[in-house]
Design a protein around this motif. Sequence first.
Motif, PDB file in Angstrom:
ATOM      1  N   GLN A  74       0.638  14.879  -7.090  1.00  0.00           N
ATOM      2  CA  GLN A  74       0.359  16.306  -7.003  1.00  0.00           C
ATOM      3  C   GLN A  74       1.423  17.094  -7.756  1.00  0.00           C
ATOM      4  O   GLN A  74       2.616  16.957  -7.477  1.00  0.00           O
ATOM      5  CB  GLN A  74       0.315  16.757  -5.533  1.00  0.00           C
ATOM      6  CG  GLN A  74      -0.767  16.078  -4.708  1.00  0.00           C
ATOM      7  CD  GLN A  74      -2.159  16.333  -5.260  1.00  0.00           C
ATOM      8  OE1 GLN A  74      -2.538  17.466  -5.541  1.00  0.00           O
ATOM      9  NE2 GLN A  74      -2.935  15.259  -5.422  1.00  0.00           N
ATOM     10  N   HIS A 213     -12.725  20.336  -9.289  1.00  0.00           N
ATOM     11  CA  HIS A 213     -11.563  20.776  -8.522  1.00  0.00           C
ATOM     12  C   HIS A 213     -11.513  22.304  -8.506  1.00  0.00           C
ATOM     13  O   HIS A 213     -11.986  22.972  -9.427  1.00  0.00           O
ATOM     14  CB  HIS A 213     -10.276  20.206  -9.110  1.00  0.00           C
ATOM     15  CG  HIS A 213     -10.107  18.748  -8.818  1.00  0.00           C
ATOM     16  ND1 HIS A 213      -8.980  18.034  -9.147  1.00  0.00           N
ATOM     17  CD2 HIS A 213     -10.930  17.856  -8.204  1.00  0.00           C
ATOM     18  CE1 HIS A 213      -9.109  16.782  -8.761  1.00  0.00           C
ATOM     19  NE2 HIS A 213     -10.286  16.649  -8.195  1.00  0.00           N
ATOM     20  N   ASP A 239      -4.850  24.069  -7.632  1.00  0.00           N
ATOM     21  CA  ASP A 239      -3.951  23.030  -7.117  1.00  0.00           C
ATOM     22  C   ASP A 239      -2.566  23.105  -7.723  1.00  0.00           C
ATOM     23  O   ASP A 239      -1.636  22.446  -7.263  1.00  0.00           O
ATOM     24  CB  ASP A 239      -4.551  21.641  -7.357  1.00  0.00           C
ATOM     25  CG  ASP A 239      -4.737  21.313  -8.835  1.00  0.00           C
ATOM     26  OD1 ASP A 239      -4.795  22.265  -9.643  1.00  0.00           O
ATOM     27  OD2 ASP A 239      -4.831  20.114  -9.178  1.00  0.00           O
TER      28      ASP A 239
END
Length: 250
Positions: A74, A213, A239
Amino acid sequence: MPFGEQPAYLRVAEDLRQQIADGTLPPHTRLPSQASIRAAYGVSDTVALEARKVLMAEGLVEGRSGSGTYVREQPPRRTVSRSGYRTLGECSTFRQEQADERVRGTWEGSSERVAAPAGIAERLRIEPQEPVMCTSYVFRMGGEPVMLSTSWEPLCLTGRTPVMLPEQGPLAGRGVVERMAAIDVVVDNVAEEIGARPALASEARVLGGLAGHAVLVISRTYRAGSLPVETADVIVPADRYAVSYHLPVR
């Protein structure tokens, strides 16, 4: 299933999600196979498959062709700053979208004359199919694509003027406020609305994420009084970036 009880695939996904969060399954680790999940949790193949699909949809894991499914690393979350103090001042196109003075960025844009889609025409308060100048931008920080933007300006306002093309002419690359002032249009307010949706494949290809996403969509409209002079959709990967606002209190 009793009221309020989670389906089995969500319970399995939640446990795997926690293992990813606490480092039991660190980045680049292969996710347990479908057979392993079935054995470990005492569930069916269908439940194991659906649990893996949930984690993939959340962007926590990714499939690698011929290899399996792995935990994604991430990226650190950064901030896109927007400010009520700066949006109405003279600024570059990049500064119009990112108000943090410490951030240095570049952009590239291209314009074309198009017929206004119904939704854009409504935002600009013009008739559908009226001509507008559509400009698409890619914004970068440190060479990395961080934002996309598509803007529309009514040609009934800017047509046959020096500011008809946002990236050409004497005010090329300047913000909407300064460009409009050059044709005696005084922009005095701006409205923004933030929503979220899955990224389109074309957006993910440029921004470096995965199709599906989540992205943040900032729908912005500049106005001179009640007259819309420009509207735009700014796309930010959810994100990787949070959107921060600094607004005056009156």
